[in-house]
Design an enzyme around this catalytic site. Structure first.
Site, PDB file in Angstrom:
ATOM      1  N   HIS A  13       0.832  -1.217   0.000  1.00 49.24           N
ATOM      2  CA  HIS A  13       0.000   0.000   0.000  1.00 49.24           C
ATOM      3  C   HIS A  13       0.865   1.265   0.000  1.00 49.24           C
ATOM      4  O   HIS A  13       0.504   2.270   0.609  1.00 49.24           O
ATOM      5  CB  HIS A  13      -0.942   0.025   1.205  1.00 49.24           C
ATOM      6  N   ASN A  67     -10.223  -2.969   2.525  1.00 48.72           N
ATOM      7  CA  ASN A  67      -9.918  -2.973   1.093  1.00 48.72           C
ATOM      8  C   ASN A  67     -11.191  -2.764   0.299  1.00 48.72           C
ATOM      9  O   ASN A  67     -12.294  -2.784   0.853  1.00 48.72           O
ATOM     10  CB  ASN A  67      -9.302  -4.317   0.684  1.00 48.72           C
ATOM     11  N   TYR A 119       0.914  -4.149  12.004  1.00 43.86           N
ATOM     12  CA  TYR A 119       0.749  -2.710  11.770  1.00 43.86           C
ATOM     13  C   TYR A 119       1.535  -1.880  12.770  1.00 43.86           C
ATOM     14  O   TYR A 119       2.190  -0.899  12.416  1.00 43.86           O
ATOM     15  CB  TYR A 119      -0.744  -2.331  11.766  1.00 43.86           C
TER      16      TYR A 119
HETATM   17 FE1  HDD Z   1      -2.474  -4.797   5.455  1.00 47.39          FE
HETATM   18  C1  HDD Z   1      -1.078  -1.740   5.106  1.00 47.39           C
HETATM   19  C2  HDD Z   1      -5.460  -3.575   4.292  1.00 47.39           C
HETATM   20  C3  HDD Z   1      -3.804  -7.980   5.479  1.00 47.39           C
HETATM   21  C4  HDD Z   1       0.290  -5.927   6.943  1.00 47.39           C
HETATM   22  N1  HDD Z   1      -3.136  -3.014   4.812  1.00 47.39           N
HETATM   23  C5  HDD Z   1      -2.401  -1.861   4.749  1.00 47.39           C
HETATM   24  C6  HDD Z   1      -3.204  -0.796   4.253  1.00 47.39           C
HETATM   25  C7  HDD Z   1      -4.438  -1.315   4.023  1.00 47.39           C
HETATM   26  C8  HDD Z   1      -4.393  -2.709   4.380  1.00 47.39           C
HETATM   27  C9  HDD Z   1      -5.638  -0.567   3.490  1.00 47.39           C
HETATM   28  C10 HDD Z   1      -2.733   0.632   4.014  1.00 47.39           C
HETATM   29  C11 HDD Z   1      -3.024   1.520   5.158  1.00 47.39           C
HETATM   30  C12 HDD Z   1      -2.612   2.927   4.821  1.00 47.39           C
HETATM   31  O1  HDD Z   1      -3.258   3.523   3.950  1.00 47.39           O
HETATM   32  O2  HDD Z   1      -1.640   3.391   5.395  1.00 47.39           O
HETATM   33  N2  HDD Z   1      -4.248  -5.631   4.910  1.00 47.39           N
HETATM   34  C13 HDD Z   1      -5.369  -4.936   4.565  1.00 47.39           C
HETATM   35  C14 HDD Z   1      -6.484  -5.844   4.517  1.00 47.39           C
HETATM   36  C15 HDD Z   1      -6.016  -7.089   4.836  1.00 47.39           C
HETATM   37  C16 HDD Z   1      -4.612  -6.945   5.099  1.00 47.39           C
HETATM   38  C17 HDD Z   1      -7.911  -5.447   4.190  1.00 47.39           C
HETATM   39  C18 HDD Z   1      -6.748  -8.392   4.945  1.00 47.39           C
HETATM   40  C19 HDD Z   1      -7.959  -8.491   5.360  1.00 47.39           C
HETATM   41  N3  HDD Z   1      -1.860  -6.634   6.057  1.00 47.39           N
HETATM   42  C20 HDD Z   1      -2.560  -7.813   6.010  1.00 47.39           C
HETATM   43  C21 HDD Z   1      -1.803  -8.855   6.655  1.00 47.39           C
HETATM   44  C22 HDD Z   1      -0.633  -8.273   7.099  1.00 47.39           C
HETATM   45  C23 HDD Z   1      -0.694  -6.875   6.700  1.00 47.39           C
HETATM   46  C24 HDD Z   1      -2.253 -10.280   6.819  1.00 47.39           C
HETATM   47  C25 HDD Z   1       0.533  -8.868   7.837  1.00 47.39           C
HETATM   48  C26 HDD Z   1       0.544  -9.956   8.500  1.00 47.39           C
HETATM   49  N4  HDD Z   1      -0.677  -4.003   5.873  1.00 47.39           N
HETATM   50  C27 HDD Z   1       0.297  -4.638   6.550  1.00 47.39           C
HETATM   51  C28 HDD Z   1       1.460  -3.735   6.904  1.00 47.39           C
HETATM   52  C29 HDD Z   1       1.025  -2.385   6.297  1.00 47.39           C
HETATM   53  C30 HDD Z   1      -0.327  -2.717   5.692  1.00 47.39           C
HETATM   54  C31 HDD Z   1       2.796  -4.267   6.495  1.00 47.39           C
HETATM   55  C32 HDD Z   1       1.985  -1.721   5.351  1.00 47.39           C
HETATM   56  C33 HDD Z   1       2.028  -0.283   5.730  1.00 47.39           C
HETATM   57  C34 HDD Z   1       1.269  -0.185   6.939  1.00 47.39           C
HETATM   58  O3  HDD Z   1       0.815  -1.411   7.294  1.00 47.39           O
HETATM   59  O4  HDD Z   1       1.076   0.829   7.571  1.00 47.39           O
HETATM   60  O5  HDD Z   1       1.606  -3.655   8.290  1.00 47.39           O
END
Ligand code: HDD
Length: 702
Positions: free
Chosen positions: A84, A157, A371
């Site tokens: 993202h 999402n 997160y």
């Molecule tokens: Fe995630 C970012 C949505 C599964 C780890 N995720 C991130 C963002 C969104 C989502 C919208 C961007 C937020 C922003 O605008 O800053 N992610 C989802 C959805 C998931 C999902 C709807 C499943 C239902 N995500 C998911 C899993 C993991 C992560 C299973 C890790 C085990 N996601 C992350 C992260 C991020 C992230 C690495 C990257 C940047 C951030 O968090 O701030 O922690």
């Protein structure tokens, strides 16, 4: 900002960035504006030349102005989000329709009409920060509600399911989707071997693949897509009673997507298409609106479903549990600074408020770690909650202290609790967050997936079969395209073997498109079942016939009929759309009445893929001139190819000819503009959407 109740609370000083912020300062420059200073407040006399030993001599290390400026510049970037990374955001509010005390104690959902400030960030997933907006990808839909009982982050999402059931697989999924590690391409694209290798070995992804290969993955605008909290959450009322809930966002303008060829061209013509669209909408005084609905169900309901509500690869069809509208989200203010707000906003799925609670969904549970951890890395320390965009807008106070970039200056000797020395210091409250005392199964520590998660194909089938024929064609075409970019034949075969479980016809069509013999269907842990179809899963079934929020690209030649141009503008604006003028020269276009109209795009800078419908207003001479221009020919050819409604004056016909369109190609979506009255007819036609019957004549699918 929190008003400290006592000397021992965290007290952040209001940031006073004075001179470096261009704000009011005690120092005044010769011309009356603010004085340019270093970060230490030292006035700068020369910002153009570094300090040198002689006019042509070496630069001196002593130059603290230069060193500070370059040092700060060198550190301007923070790590981009691992997923993202590319996003755009806006401020606004959430307004609850009616009190929801019966189902939740969440403070911001109690009083009808109450508005809670929000910050919403939309994003793509796979591409880096500088990638293009129209990648075939999932879109993030992350909402930070600044409630009076703390920040609630709903990090969802634009698709209601996910690729995997357990967070432990997330790093593999993301590695596989990202550019391949030896060559660092392709950027922002899943059409490559590693992605499909992983997916073909991960049957639980099949349902999500149906969504990502559908047109939901190429939305027309962030304003025209749905959003979902994905997981099953719990809502808990004041009596401690829990209800399961799924969160749904619905766009006020209805859903709309582009077609794939259009997406590819938009990426070249305007890689910031979605970002610009969001910014310009708000900048011109419009708002972006979504409705929040809940699917609410009891533990007994959950037990009666033949899928597990803790499995993030499953939906609950709306036809089974209807949506209850609870409020509206309105985005009405652009960020002041992209970095400070959109880049530094730190969403954490663990940010929930009293009245909302988690479930044991193993994807959600893993996210709870990820997160918080990722924000530490990106924002550099434990005080990221003090960055203005992340600060709660309600009072907050505790005894956490110090750490990198601590902005608060807590006073007093008490930094622990319990204490007796700070009687007014913060204390626990009976109204504080309490975890719902859910019954945990207990049992041995094992790494196992429950049997109830084992059916990977039934809902993929439900999705595919609930689409209209046009949408099914698009899924087939997307799969054929993506798999055609996969170099390893065994991966293609494994994928088609999975698709055969979804729907025999789908598998056979993709095999045909790839020019291969269909393999045997992959073994399925649970044989797919046929469910009652869900029309709510189709974009087209739910489309709203309107031109509101849409754009007309009006190609005008010098000498074009002024009355017609005016009539088109009036008709589009009456329906809530906007008109962008495309012409031969950016300096202006002279109309038939001699007036000179401002131009938004020179013809080769404003291709028709940027607009929802197009019209061409030219006289004989203008028509002849445009017919000789490749950019004008492509304007018409692409508008036709992207199934758009096109209107034109008679003298534009040579241009159609040069674009390869003959009389036989003129269908219900090609309208003649003979008089100003035709403008309304044209806009009504454009509001009804694309000319789908045209598609098979241009892009036959297997
Ligand atoms: Fe995630 C970012 C949505 C599964 C780890 N995720 C991130 C963002 C969104 C989502 C919208 C961007 C937020 C922003 O605008 O800053 N992610 C989802 C959805 C998931 C999902 C709807 C499943 C239902 N995500 C998911 C899993 C993991 C992560 C299973 C890790 C085990 N996601 C992350 C992260 C991020 C992230 C690495 C990257 C940047 C951030 O968090 O701030 O922690």
């Amino acid at each position: 900002m929190a008003k400290a109740a006592s000397t021992s609370t965290n007290k952040l000083p209001a940031p006073d960035l004075g001179a470096s912020n261009g704000g009011e300062t005690h120092q005044t420059a010769a011309k009356g504006g603010a004085v340019l200073t270093t970060n230490q407040g030292i006035p700068i006399s020369d910002n153009q030349n570094s300090l040198k030993a002689g006019a042509r001599g070496p630069t001196l290390l002593e130059d603290f102005v230069l060193r500070e400026k370059i040092m700060h510049f060198d550190h301007e970037r923070i790590p981009e989000r691992i997923v993202h990374a590319r996003g755009s955001a806006a401020h606004g509010f959430f307004e609850v329709y009616e009190g929801l005390a019966d189902i939740t104690a969440a403070d911001f959902l109690q009083r009808p009409g109450e508005k809670t400030p929000v910050f919403v960030r939309f994003s793509t997933v796979a591409g880096n920060k500088g990638s293009f907006d129209l990648a075939r990808d999932v879109r993030g839909f992350a909402v930070k509600f600044y409630t009076q009982q703390g920040n609630f982050d709903l990090v969802g999402n634009n698709m209601p399911v996910f690729f995997i059931q357990d967070a432990i697989k997330f790093p593999d999924l993301v590695h596989a989707a990202k550019p391949e590690p030896d060559r660092e391409f392709p950027q922002a694209a899943t059409a490559h071997d590693t992605f499909w290798d992983f997916i073909s070995l991960t049957p639980e992804s099949t349902h999500m693949i149906m969504w990502t290969m559908s047109d939901r993955a190429i939305p027309r605008s962030y304003r025209m897509m749905e959003g979902f909290g994905v997981h099953t959450f719990r809502l808990v009322n004041a009596a401690g009673e829990a209800t399961f809930a799924k969160f749904h966002w619905r766009p006020k303008l209805g859903m709309q997507s582009v077609v794939w060829d259009e997406a590819v061209k938009i990426n070249g013509a305007d890689p910031d298409f979605h970002r610009r669209d969001l910014w310009e909408t708000i900048d011109q005084g419009d708002v972006v609106e979504f409705e929040l609905s809940l699917q609410l169900f009891s533990a007994e309901d959950a037990a009666s479903f033949d899928f597990d509500v803790l499995d993030a690869t499953k939906i609950i069809p709306e036809e089974v549990v209807p949506l209850r509208p609870v409020g509206r989200l309105v985005l009405d203010r652009n960020p002041d600074n992209f970095f400070a707000e959109t880049e530094q906003v730190a969403f954490c799925i663990g940010n929930i408020v009293p009245g909302v609670d988690f479930t044991d969904d193993p994807l959600l549970q893993g996210r709870l770690f990820s997160y918080l951890d990722t924000q530490l890395k990106r924002l550099g320390g434990p005080n990221f909650h003090q960055i203005p965009i992340n600060q709660p807008k309600c009072p907050f106070a505790n005894y956490q202290r110090d750490g990198h970039m601590q902005m608060a200056v807590p006073t007093g000797r008490v930094n622990y609790e319990p204490n007796s020395l700070a009687p007014n210091g913060p204390r626990e409250t009976p109204n504080g967050f309490r975890t719902f005392p859910r019954n945990e199964e207990g049992g041995p520590a094992i790494r196992i997936r429950p049997e109830s998660f084992a059916d990977h194909y039934t809902q993929a089938r439900l999705f595919f079969r609930s689409q209209t024929p046009v949408e099914q064609d698009h899924i087939v075409a997307a799969l054929v395209f993506e798999l055609s970019r996969v170099e390893t034949p065994a991966i293609r075969e494994r994928m088609v073997a999975n698709l055969l479980n979804v729907d025999n016809d789908l598998g056979a069509r993709v095999a045909d498109g790839l020019g291969m013999k269909p393999p045997k269907a992959a073994p399925a842990a649970v044989a797919p079942r046929d469910m009652e179809l869900s029309p709510a899963l189709s974009i087209l079934e739910k489309a709203i016939p309107t031109f509101k929020g849409r754009k007309l690209g009006l190609l005008v030649g010098d000498g074009g009929d002024a009355k017609l141009v005016k009539a088109l503008q009036t008709a589009v604006e009456a329906d809530g759309g906007v008109v962008r003028i495309v012409a031969e020269k950016i300096g202006g276009v002279t109309l038939s009445d001699g007036s000179v109209m401002a131009v938004d795009f020179k013809v080769d800078g404003g291709p028709s893929c940027l607009f929802d419908a197009v019209a061409i207003v030219v006289d004989e001479a203008g028509g002849a001139r445009l017919a000789g221009m490749a950019a004008a020919q492509a304007f018409v050819k692409d508008a036709y190819g992207h199934l758009k409604v096109i209107a034109a004056t008679e003298p534009a016909m040579p241009l159609f000819g040069k674009a390869g369109l003959s009389d036989a190609d003129m269908d219900e979506g090609c309208l003649m503009l003979a008089s100003p009255d035709d403008a309304k007819v044209f806009v009504a036609k454009a509001a009804a959407g694309r000319i789908w019957p045209r598609e098979p004549t241009l892009r036959p699918t297997p």
